[in-house]
Design an enzyme around this catalytic site. Sequence first.
Site, PDB file in Angstrom:
ATOM      1  N   THR A 196       9.677   1.991 -10.150  1.00  0.00           N
ATOM      2  CA  THR A 196      10.040   1.403 -11.317  1.00  0.00           C
ATOM      3  C   THR A 196       9.735   1.372 -12.789  1.00  0.00           C
ATOM      4  OG1 THR A 196       9.192  -0.755 -11.147  1.00  0.00           O
ATOM      5  CG2 THR A 196      10.878  -0.826 -10.233  1.00  0.00           C
ATOM      6  N   LEU A 212       1.102  -0.943   0.232  1.00  0.00           N
ATOM      7  CA  LEU A 212      -0.151  -0.048  -0.064  1.00  0.00           C
ATOM      8  C   LEU A 212       0.937   1.525  -0.082  1.00  0.00           C
ATOM      9  CD1 LEU A 212      -3.124  -0.935   2.360  1.00  0.00           C
ATOM     10  CD2 LEU A 212      -2.800  -0.764  -0.418  1.00  0.00           C
ATOM     11  N   LYS A 213       2.463   1.132   0.027  1.00  0.00           N
ATOM     12  CA  LYS A 213       2.854   2.360  -0.191  1.00  0.00           C
ATOM     13  C   LYS A 213       2.185   3.266   0.969  1.00  0.00           C
ATOM     14  CE  LYS A 213       4.338   1.222  -4.755  1.00  0.00           C
ATOM     15  NZ  LYS A 213       3.507   0.358  -4.967  1.00  0.00           N
ATOM     16  N   TYR A 214       2.140   3.006   2.199  1.00  0.00           N
ATOM     17  CA  TYR A 214       2.234   4.318   2.596  1.00  0.00           C
ATOM     18  C   TYR A 214       3.078   5.328   3.086  1.00  0.00           C
ATOM     19  CZ  TYR A 214      -0.558   0.362   5.138  1.00  0.00           C
ATOM     20  OH  TYR A 214      -1.102  -0.078   5.789  1.00  0.00           O
ATOM     21  N   ILE A 247       2.046  11.354   7.595  1.00  0.00           N
ATOM     22  CA  ILE A 247       2.803  11.713   9.128  1.00  0.00           C
ATOM     23  C   ILE A 247       3.146  10.217   9.728  1.00  0.00           C
ATOM     24  CG2 ILE A 247       1.720  13.847   9.246  1.00  0.00           C
ATOM     25  CD1 ILE A 247      -0.353  13.098  11.461  1.00  0.00           C
ATOM     26  N   THR A 292      -0.244   8.522  11.976  1.00  0.00           N
ATOM     27  CA  THR A 292      -0.302   7.953  10.786  1.00  0.00           C
ATOM     28  C   THR A 292      -0.426   6.476  10.502  1.00  0.00           C
ATOM     29  OG1 THR A 292      -2.061   9.079  10.449  1.00  0.00           O
ATOM     30  CG2 THR A 292      -1.930   7.782   8.868  1.00  0.00           C
TER      31      THR A 292
END
Length: 242
Positions: A130, A72-74, A77, A80
């Site tokens: 990529t 999910l590539k957080y 902040i 969170t």
Amino acid sequence: MNPFAPSAPLGGCLSPVIVALDFPTDADTLEFVARLEPSQCRLKVGKELFTASGRKLVDQLVARGFDVFLDLKYHDIPNTVASACRVAADLGVWMVDMHASGGRRMMEAAREAVANCSVRPLLIGVTVLTSMTDEELAELGLPAAAVQVERLARLAQSSGLDGVVCSAQEAAALKNLLGASFKLVTPGIRLADSAADDQRRVMTPAAAMAAGSDYLVIGRPITKAADPLATLTAINAGLAAR
């Protein structure tokens, strides 16, 4: 290097292959997954699928014995991202990622959030997507991919993450720079007869492992195959024979 060397397996999978589940619905996903074996691969759940299906699907995949990479590539902040990583750990996922460009405080907060979990997921930093070219990075005021990847990978390691996502072209330099225990997760993997699709910096499985990658994210070459398990088995056999 043994491509099947174990590293934090939850479901006993020793293959480096992570199959990208790029399906629009949970029904399509589960129909496909029924054709795979947890001992032969791990699974990646990305933004589209998770948005459509939510944690219920992740629960089902984990219940079937698969190690799940929650991709999910957080990027938010620190508090969170830390909370999100804690929830991901509670889901029983094997790996979760975040943008290293979110900074040291964000990554350290994520590490601290899962430090005491009974089963701690691997925390992976995303360096440079990529799909991005040096020209596109320049438009953002950033240096060439190789420079930016190294900078963010160093930051991720010093912030306590377990590894980074990087292209196979950067793997050898990063492995030499950051050491064998720092895990390299490589998307953009294509079989010799596959098209590059939307990935710019691509490589075959054997070449990527030889370059230093620890885990290989493979999507369409497996998900679009007439016999996904046979394709996966052939990939694993080829890697084991190296």
